[in-house]
Structures are given as C-alpha cells and as structure tokens.
Enzyme design. Sequence first.
Site, PDB file in Angstrom:
ATOM      1  N   GLN A   1       0.847  -1.194   0.000  1.00 12.44           N
ATOM      2  CA  GLN A   1       0.000   0.000   0.000  1.00 12.44           C
ATOM      3  C   GLN A   1       0.883   1.245   0.000  1.00 12.44           C
ATOM      4  O   GLN A   1       0.391   2.361  -0.088  1.00 12.44           O
ATOM      5  CB  GLN A   1      -0.883   0.007   1.250  1.00 12.44           C
TER       6      GLN A   1
ATOM      7  N   HIS B   1      -1.532   1.467  -4.199  1.00 14.51           N
ATOM      8  CA  HIS B   1      -1.906   2.879  -4.030  1.00 14.51           C
ATOM      9  C   HIS B   1      -1.048   3.837  -4.849  1.00 14.51           C
ATOM     10  O   HIS B   1      -1.059   5.036  -4.578  1.00 14.51           O
ATOM     11  CB  HIS B   1      -1.887   3.253  -2.538  1.00 14.51           C
TER      12      HIS B   1
ATOM     13  N   CYS C   1       2.576  20.120 -20.756  1.00 15.02           N
ATOM     14  CA  CYS C   1       1.497  20.660 -21.601  1.00 15.02           C
ATOM     15  C   CYS C   1       0.850  21.894 -20.978  1.00 15.02           C
ATOM     16  O   CYS C   1       0.017  22.548 -21.601  1.00 15.02           O
ATOM     17  CB  CYS C   1       0.435  19.586 -21.875  1.00 15.02           C
TER      18      CYS C   1
HETATM   19  P1  OAD Z   1      -1.332   2.981   8.897  1.00 17.08           P
HETATM   20  O1  OAD Z   1      -0.673   4.252   9.325  1.00 17.08           O
HETATM   21  O2  OAD Z   1      -2.825   2.932   8.949  1.00 17.08           O
HETATM   22  O3  OAD Z   1      -0.827   1.771   9.810  1.00 17.08           O
HETATM   23  C1  OAD Z   1       0.527   1.563  10.057  1.00 17.08           C
HETATM   24  C2  OAD Z   1       0.644   0.298  10.893  1.00 17.08           C
HETATM   25  O4  OAD Z   1       2.013   0.029  11.091  1.00 17.08           O
HETATM   26  C3  OAD Z   1       0.003   0.387  12.291  1.00 17.08           C
HETATM   27  O5  OAD Z   1      -0.817  -0.761  12.492  1.00 17.08           O
HETATM   28  C4  OAD Z   1       1.207   0.375  13.237  1.00 17.08           C
HETATM   29  O6  OAD Z   1       0.923  -0.291  14.452  1.00 17.08           O
HETATM   30  C5  OAD Z   1       2.230  -0.377  12.421  1.00 17.08           C
HETATM   31  N1  OAD Z   1       3.647  -0.092  12.715  1.00 17.08           N
HETATM   32  C6  OAD Z   1       4.231   1.086  13.073  1.00 17.08           C
HETATM   33  N2  OAD Z   1       5.544   0.951  13.167  1.00 17.08           N
HETATM   34  C7  OAD Z   1       5.841  -0.334  12.873  1.00 17.08           C
HETATM   35  C8  OAD Z   1       7.047  -1.084  12.802  1.00 17.08           C
HETATM   36  N3  OAD Z   1       8.227  -0.545  13.049  1.00 17.08           N
HETATM   37  N4  OAD Z   1       6.955  -2.399  12.460  1.00 17.08           N
HETATM   38  C9  OAD Z   1       5.752  -2.989  12.214  1.00 17.08           C
HETATM   39  N5  OAD Z   1       4.585  -2.311  12.277  1.00 17.08           N
HETATM   40  C10 OAD Z   1       4.617  -1.020  12.591  1.00 17.08           C
HETATM   41  O7  OAD Z   1      -0.765   2.626   7.450  1.00 17.08           O
HETATM   42  P2  OAD Z   1      -1.385   1.691   6.318  1.00 17.08           P
HETATM   43  O8  OAD Z   1      -2.059   0.513   6.935  1.00 17.08           O
HETATM   44  O9  OAD Z   1      -0.315   1.454   5.347  1.00 17.08           O
HETATM   45  O10 OAD Z   1      -3.574   5.302   1.600  1.00 17.08           O
HETATM   46  O11 OAD Z   1      -2.455   2.651   5.708  1.00 17.08           O
HETATM   47  C11 OAD Z   1      -3.170   2.254   4.586  1.00 17.08           C
HETATM   48  C12 OAD Z   1      -3.444   3.424   3.688  1.00 17.08           C
HETATM   49  O12 OAD Z   1      -4.016   4.507   4.417  1.00 17.08           O
HETATM   50  C13 OAD Z   1      -2.198   4.040   3.068  1.00 17.08           C
HETATM   51  O13 OAD Z   1      -1.748   3.354   1.933  1.00 17.08           O
HETATM   52  C14 OAD Z   1      -2.659   5.416   2.704  1.00 17.08           C
HETATM   53  C15 OAD Z   1      -3.365   5.744   4.005  1.00 17.08           C
HETATM   54  O14 OAD Z   1      -4.256   6.757   3.967  1.00 17.08           O
HETATM   55  C16 OAD Z   1      -3.829   6.355   0.807  1.00 17.08           C
HETATM   56  O15 OAD Z   1      -3.234   7.407   0.918  1.00 17.08           O
HETATM   57  C17 OAD Z   1      -4.907   6.088  -0.198  1.00 17.08           C
END
Ligand code: OAD
Length: 238
Positions: free
Chosen positions: A100, A118, A149
């Site tokens: 993502q 994404h 453009c």
């Molecule tokens: P999130 O910010 O929602 O979640 C990040 C996750 O990573 C959380 O569950 C944390 O607990 C975990 N985390 C943080 N540090 C970590 C580490 N060192 N090791 C393992 N886990 C860790 O991010 P996404 O799930 O990627 O989309 O979010 C999904 C989508 O929401 C993104 O692609 C973006 C966002 O809005 C768009 O912009 C369309």
Amino acid sequence: MADLEQARDWLTQAKSVAILTGAGISAESGVPTFRGAGGLWKDHKAEDLATPEAFARDPRLVWEWYNWRREIIAKAAPNPGHKALVQIEIRKPRFTLITQNVDGLHDMAGSGKILKLHGDIWRMHCLDCKANFPNRRVPLPKMPPHCACGGMARPGVVWFGEPLPEGMMKEAEHAASSAEVFLVVGTSAAVYPAASLVPYAKQAGAKVIEINTEPTSMSKVVDCVLQGPAGELLPKLL
Ligand code: OAD
C-alpha cells in the site's frame, strides 16, 4: 519465542508466498505512518487530504502535504525489513509483494515483483493531457506543479474513493489465494480493498502471519501474530 519459530517453519516450507505491506514497514526508515502517533500533518488526517474532493478544494494544501512526505522519503533508505523481503523473494519460486506504500523503498531495496496498490509518490498525473510521468524534484519549486502541456498535475497515487489501478487488485487476489504463506506487515488493515486480502488469503488456505507493533483488526483472523518492529522481526524469519 514459539510463534516466531512456527512462522519461520511455515515460511521455510512454503513454495508460494505473498506479502502485504503498509506504512509500518517504512517507519524504521523514518517515514511517518498515517494512523497512530505522528500520523497527523498540521492537524490534518490522511483521510481529509488524500481525496479528490480535498484536491479540488485546495490543490496547494494537498501538494504541500505530499511535498512534505516527499522531502522525508527522499532522505530515507530501506531498512532490514525491506531487505528481508528481497531475500524471501530470491528464495521462493512463486512470490508476490503487494504494497500500500507509495514511498518507493521496496524498489530501492531491490524487490522485483511489486504490486503498488496505491500508486507511487514519485509519479505525477496530468489532469489535462492525462500523461503519467516521473518526478523526483524535492522540494517542489512551485505548488501545484504543472505538466509540460501546461495542465495541472496531481500526485500519481490512489486517493480514497478512487479505484485501484486496473487489474491490480485481481492480480493481488490471485497471489493471495494461491499463497501457502501470506505475510501482513506494518498495516493497520483499516483501508479497503487492500485489507480484504487478509481474510481472502486465509479463506483460500494460506497460513497468515501478521507482523505489527500493535494489535490490529486482523490479529484475530490470522494464524500467527508476531508483535514487534518489522525491521527486527523480518530478518529473524529468514
Ligand atoms: P497505517 O498508518 O494505517 O498503519 C501503520 C501500521 O504500522 C500500524 O498498524 C502500526 O501499528 C504499524 N507499525 C508502526 N511501526 C511499525 C514497525 N516498526 N513495524 C511494524 N509495524 C509497525 O498505514 P497503512 O495501513 O499502510 O492510503 O495505511 C493504509 C493506507 O491509508 C495508506 O496506503 C494510505 C493511508 O491513507 C492512501 O493514501 C490512499
């Protein structure tokens, strides 16, 4: 840690592996996640900025957010978590990395097959001529940026309410349903349709392993939860 050994066993034995990553895998590279601590930018949530409506209302504000993220990502390097996934890819006859993330750190680490659900923060899309082109300029000299453009450019990413790149979700579902092991790394699994890949893989018979520093809505669905930083846990699975 018995769970770690179990997960390593499943992974070692599997010939087909699919992996879903989210912002958490890049956290140890210094890239802020979207939810949880540090997820806000100037009091704005990702859901309020990453939409076609937000861009139509205030393209400059949305571009300032992406410019801020581009500046951080430009200074970031892949961490041991990204690198471990490259090693898994090398060892497995059938492998798909589904991400993502738009930061490009999997590419920089050396991953080959990546489904970027994404999009890519280093690409732009012209609203007039529809060209999709790379742009690595940091910081952006003028916001919003423009295409050759003359048309206004938007970030080459998928926003809330928009469909994923054509065919990509199908390819991801195919990988999830044919995987013996499905790894879910660093995602809150709060954004669909990406999150649906987790129960999809499970129902198709994969052993599902979650790596996250926190419990998520998927923790009860998966076969094994490894709680901790991806950069530390992923190398231990090799
Ligand atoms: P999130 O910010 O929602 O979640 C990040 C996750 O990573 C959380 O569950 C944390 O607990 C975990 N985390 C943080 N540090 C970590 C580490 N060192 N090791 C393992 N886990 C860790 O991010 P996404 O799930 O990627 O989309 O979010 C999904 C989508 O929401 C993104 O692609 C973006 C966002 O809005 C768009 O912009 C369309």
